[in-house]
Design an enzyme around this catalytic site. Structure first.
Site, PDB file in Angstrom:
ATOM      1  N   GLU A 265      51.145  41.649  45.776  1.00  0.00           N
ATOM      2  CA  GLU A 265      50.253  42.802  45.637  1.00  0.00           C
ATOM      3  C   GLU A 265      50.755  43.947  46.510  1.00  0.00           C
ATOM      4  OE1 GLU A 265      45.487  43.854  46.128  1.00  0.00           O
ATOM      5  OE2 GLU A 265      46.355  42.219  47.318  1.00  0.00           O
ATOM      6  N   LYS A 340      43.068  44.593  38.778  1.00  0.00           N
ATOM      7  CA  LYS A 340      42.230  43.914  39.761  1.00  0.00           C
ATOM      8  C   LYS A 340      40.768  44.211  39.444  1.00  0.00           C
ATOM      9  CE  LYS A 340      41.989  43.088  44.764  1.00  0.00           C
ATOM     10  NZ  LYS A 340      42.607  43.442  46.059  1.00  0.00           N
ATOM     11  N   CYS A 374      44.858  38.956  44.176  1.00  0.00           N
ATOM     12  CA  CYS A 374      44.307  38.693  45.511  1.00  0.00           C
ATOM     13  C   CYS A 374      42.816  38.319  45.520  1.00  0.00           C
ATOM     14  CB  CYS A 374      44.569  39.908  46.396  1.00  0.00           C
ATOM     15  SG  CYS A 374      44.403  39.561  48.174  1.00  0.00           S
TER      16      CYS A 374
END
Length: 508
Positions: A265, A340, A374
């Site tokens: 990321e 995300k 993440c």
């Protein structure tokens, strides 16, 4: 590469490809005027051995081909030239019961060289050889650079220098790098080949899976190789410096035959140093200007290195809104974007980021995969929905600044592997960025996690890197083990869910 490529396809040759095939061949052999296959030749090859004739297309245009026959080993062992091995171009030497795949031609149009498309066709030839249970692949390769050294070197001396990389030959060097070995030198092999002085090198690749007894070979690929990059944050002069470092890692993991390369990321954060005088929110928006050039370059690298690349993540602006996104750049030249969905309080407060609105899986040549960035891995609903769609491997590019943050990512990723009976690969950044606000420290340990049952490691960790050290992690994962687990595991989590009491579903 001058022209952006949108799609690369490798498939069997069809007769309707002939016009494009002819044009591509003429471009490939400009020094041999009139040396191209006639349509009648192609028709005959397709009649005799259709599965052995390959073409590679770029944006639906034929740009290269690999043609072959099956012949008897004793014919190869005898002295022969090109006319004899092809039955004087009638292909009467083709024998479906033979034991050697003989390559009679391979070429890539000059405009598309340097993308390793030829290597892709040779890999396909090797697969054909294995699937048909043939002993080997044999062909006589030209040595087009030999003409420049013929006055000072014998063919044997020239070949030895090419082997030692003291000289480069566009054909022979390529063949040697593809695991072919020299059998012998052929004199007067191809009439009119002035560049090679009519010499050729008989080369062979041995099929280590060959079995004299007939057997059925499983064509479905079950073992997938993952190449994970634990990226060191370092000052970067410009975008080209980022590309240079990225290509180094892609070259490294593809050199080991990896099917996927996974970046972390926000690994492009060092480029934000030029905007450190701005507010954090403005600086990250300036960084977002790089997302499209990065996507285009990684598409090209995916083609060149024949590997599927998961580009970690980067800021990206859509209709004025800032998102954290990444790209799945497939080796066929296509790409898809992932976003995300869950944004951390830090990302909202410092950068003003917004979360995406789509939960999806991705079809690849290695099966169906999922990608979460993440923080998303800490929400079990997402991966369960992906699992319901058939996901076998979940990729998680992450960025954590402290060991506390990494612990959350690690243990949640392990939980996702167990509860969804899948593999989970995580890759993060390490090091420090003293000149980039809100990105100053990183902590990471890249790893591949597995379900917890007898076929897998007892601790559920397939492999992991040394913490906080730049390195790569190359890991094989076997999808057949997942199939066995789904049906016959000690526990069968996916099968034993009480869907009569609870369900998870997408709202959009």
């Amino acid at each position: 590469m001058q022209t952006e490529i949108n799609k690369v396809e490798l498939r069997n040759l069809r007769i309707e490809d002939y016009k494009e095939l002819k044009n591509s061949m003429i471009e490939s052999y400009p020094e041999m005027v009139g040396s191209y296959w006639k349509e009648s030749h192609i028709e005959k090859l397709l009649q005799l051995f259709p599965e052995g004739q390959l073409v590679i297309l770029v944006d639906d245009i034929v740009v290269g081909s690999a043609l072959s026959l099956i012949v008897n080993e004793d014919l190869v062992d005898k002295k022969h030239d090109y006319a004899k091995i092809t039955g004087n171009y009638s292909f009467s030497t083709h024998d479906p019961k033979g034991d050697v795949l003989y390559g009679i031609d391979v070429f890539i149009a000059p405009k598309y060289r340097g993308l390793r498309l030829g290597r892709r066709m040779y890999d396909a030839r090797k697969e054909i050889c294995e699937q048909l249970n043939l002993k080997s692949i044999v062909f006589a390769g030209r040595i087009p650079n030999y003409g420049k050294y013929a006055d000072e070197l014998t063919p044997k001396e020239y070949i030895e220098k090419v082997k030692r990389k003291e000289l480069h030959d566009s054909v022979l060097s390529f063949q040697l790098s593809n695991d072919f070995h020299v059998m012998r030198i052929m004199k007067n092999y191809l009439e009119g080949d002035k560049q090679s002085k009519e010499f050729a090198v008989l080369l062979e690749w041995n099929n280590i899976y060959y079995d004299e007894s007939p057997r059925i070979i499983n064509l479905e690929k079950s073992v997938i190789r993952l190449g994970l990059i634990q990226w060191q944050m370092r000052p970067l002069k410009d975008l080209e410096a980022l590309f240079e470092q990225s290509e180094f890692f892609i070259d490294a993991v593809s050199g080991y035959g990896s099917d996927f390369a996974l970046f972390p990321e926000l690994f492009i954060a060092p480029l934000m140093a030029d905007y450190n005088h701005l507010s954090e929110a403005d600086a990250i928006r300036e960084l977002a200007r790089y997302s499209e050039p990065i996507r285009k370059r990684f598409q090209e690298l995916a083609i060149s290195y024949n590997i599927n690349i998961i580009t970690g993540s980067m800021p990206h602006i859509i209709d004025g809104t800032l998102y954290n996104v990444g790209f799945l750049c497939k080796r066929d030249g296509t790409y898809e974007m992932y976003t995300k969905i869950h944004i951390t309080p830090n990302e909202v407060f410092h950068w003003g980021m917004s979360g995406g609105n789509e939960i999806k899986t991705f079809d690849t040549d290695c099966g169906k995969i999922g990608i979460m960035i993440c923080y998303d891995v800490e929400f079990p609903e997402l991966s369960r929905l992906m699992s319901d769609e058939g996901m076998n491997i979940l990729f998680v590019p992450f960025l954590t600044d402290t060991q506390n943050g990494y612990t959350r990512v690690k243990h949640c990723a392990q939980a996702r592997a167990i509860e969804n009976e899948c593999y989970v690969a995580v890759a993060g950044c390490v090091g420090n960025l003293p000149k980039v606000n809100n990105m100053d420290i990183q902590y990471a340990q890249t790893a591949v996690f597995t379900p917890s049952d007898f076929a897998f490691p007892s601790n559920g960790i397939k492999a992991e890197t040394t913490p906080n050290t730049e390195m790569t992690l190359i890991v094989d994962v076997d999808l057949n083990l997942l199939k066995e687990l789904h049906e016959h595991g000690s526990v069968r989590i996916l099968k034993d869910r009480r869907t009569d009491l609870y369900q998870i579903k997408k709202l959009r």
